[in-house]
Design an enzyme around this catalytic site. Structure first.
Site, PDB file in Angstrom:
ATOM      1  N   LEU A 104       0.869  -1.169   0.000  1.00  0.00           N
ATOM      2  CA  LEU A 104       0.000   0.000   0.000  1.00  0.00           C
ATOM      3  C   LEU A 104       0.913   1.229   0.000  1.00  0.00           C
ATOM      4  CD1 LEU A 104      -2.664  -0.994   2.703  1.00  0.00           C
ATOM      5  CD2 LEU A 104      -2.918  -1.095   0.217  1.00  0.00           C
ATOM      6  N   ASP A 105       0.480   2.294  -0.688  1.00  0.00           N
ATOM      7  CA  ASP A 105       1.264   3.526  -0.694  1.00  0.00           C
ATOM      8  C   ASP A 105       1.472   4.026   0.731  1.00  0.00           C
ATOM      9  OD1 ASP A 105       1.074   3.307  -3.429  1.00  0.00           O
ATOM     10  OD2 ASP A 105      -0.570   4.757  -3.601  1.00  0.00           O
ATOM     11  N   ILE A 106       2.495   4.855   0.912  1.00  0.00           N
ATOM     12  CA  ILE A 106       2.822   5.337   2.253  1.00  0.00           C
ATOM     13  C   ILE A 106       1.656   6.070   2.906  1.00  0.00           C
ATOM     14  CG2 ILE A 106       3.855   7.490   1.398  1.00  0.00           C
ATOM     15  CD1 ILE A 106       5.931   7.182   3.701  1.00  0.00           C
ATOM     16  N   HIS A 189       0.294   2.952  -7.788  1.00  0.00           N
ATOM     17  CA  HIS A 189      -0.654   4.045  -7.545  1.00  0.00           C
ATOM     18  C   HIS A 189      -1.917   3.896  -8.392  1.00  0.00           C
ATOM     19  CE1 HIS A 189       2.190   6.000  -5.025  1.00  0.00           C
ATOM     20  NE2 HIS A 189       2.923   6.552  -5.972  1.00  0.00           N
TER      21      HIS A 189
END
Length: 240
Positions: A104-106, A189
């Protein structure tokens, strides 16, 4: 059952580096089946042998399956020089052994599975399996029925890639809309880029489901628990 080197088992369980484990052995602090160990390279069956360090019994399990509610600000990796990682949120006996299944993105929150079961990870992430990933998102801008149709057809991203059909459910349409999005891919993303291609911006993103595994909403961001037997059985059914 598989035999393994004692120093490797103890290092993986968070008792230190191999060198530090050797010092524990040298000090007579490590026992196997009640007997002090002289050789840190001694082979043991960790699920079967009674191993203790300074009188503390070792609770070993070969397979570990953890559900984490990933908070914003940590990255989905096992190590990083700049940011805190998801394994840093776990106790040492788990952190040294597991890896995140996907990423998962930050700044994205929500469901993340961590395990040391490489086969399960591979199967859940295999593009051929088309395992569904469902997200709750808040979108700057009014999400309209036309956008639902566009998602269902596949979105052309900024690099020309056309995504597989995805499901977009409008929960509320306003200046900041609320939606659920279900995709079967894991491009970089991806959800953010899909909305960007429609001129919309994701301002909050949270994964709530992966295949049959649903985020336990009693877990606050940063909290975790082991999977239940039913959850694991459902996941292993999904990976066939």
């Amino acid at each position: 059952m598989k035999r393994e080197r004692l120093d490797k088992v103890l290092a993986n369980m968070g008792w230190g580096t191999r060198k530090e484990v050797k010092q524990l052995v040298k000090q007579g602090l490590v026992t196997v089946n009640g007997n002090a160990v002289a050789d840190p390279g001694q082979h043991v069956i960790p699920e079967q042998d009674d191993i203790a360090v300074d009188g503390h019994p070792l609770a070993y399990r070969r397979w570990i399956y953890i559900m984490l509610n990933k908070p914003s600000g940590v990255i989905s990796a096992t190590e990083d020089n700049r940011h805190r990682t998801v394994v840093d949120l776990l106790p040492l006996e788990w952190a040294n052994r597991v890896h995140p299944v996907g990423r998962l993105d930050i700044d994205t929150e929500g469901l993340l599975l961590l395990t040391n079961d490489g086969q399960l990870s591979h199967n859940l992430l295999s593009p051929k399996k088309k395992v569904e990933k469902e997200y709750y998102a808040r979108i700057a801008g009014i999400v309209q029925p036309e956008h639902v149709r566009r998602f269902a057809e596949g979105i052309t991203l900024d690099d020309g890639y056309v995504t597989l059909p995805a499901k977009l459910e409008i929960l509320s349409a306003a200046a900041v809309s609320e939606v659920n999005v279900t995709i079967t891919e894991g491009k970089f993303h991806q959800v953010k880029r899909m909305f960007a291609a429609l001129g919309l911006k994701v301002v909050y993103l949270k994964r709530i489901r992966m295949g049959p595994l649903v985020l336990d909403e009693t877990l606050v961001p940063g909290a975790y628990r082991e999977l239940t037997d039913a959850e694991l059985a459902a996941l292993k059914g999904e990976d066939r």
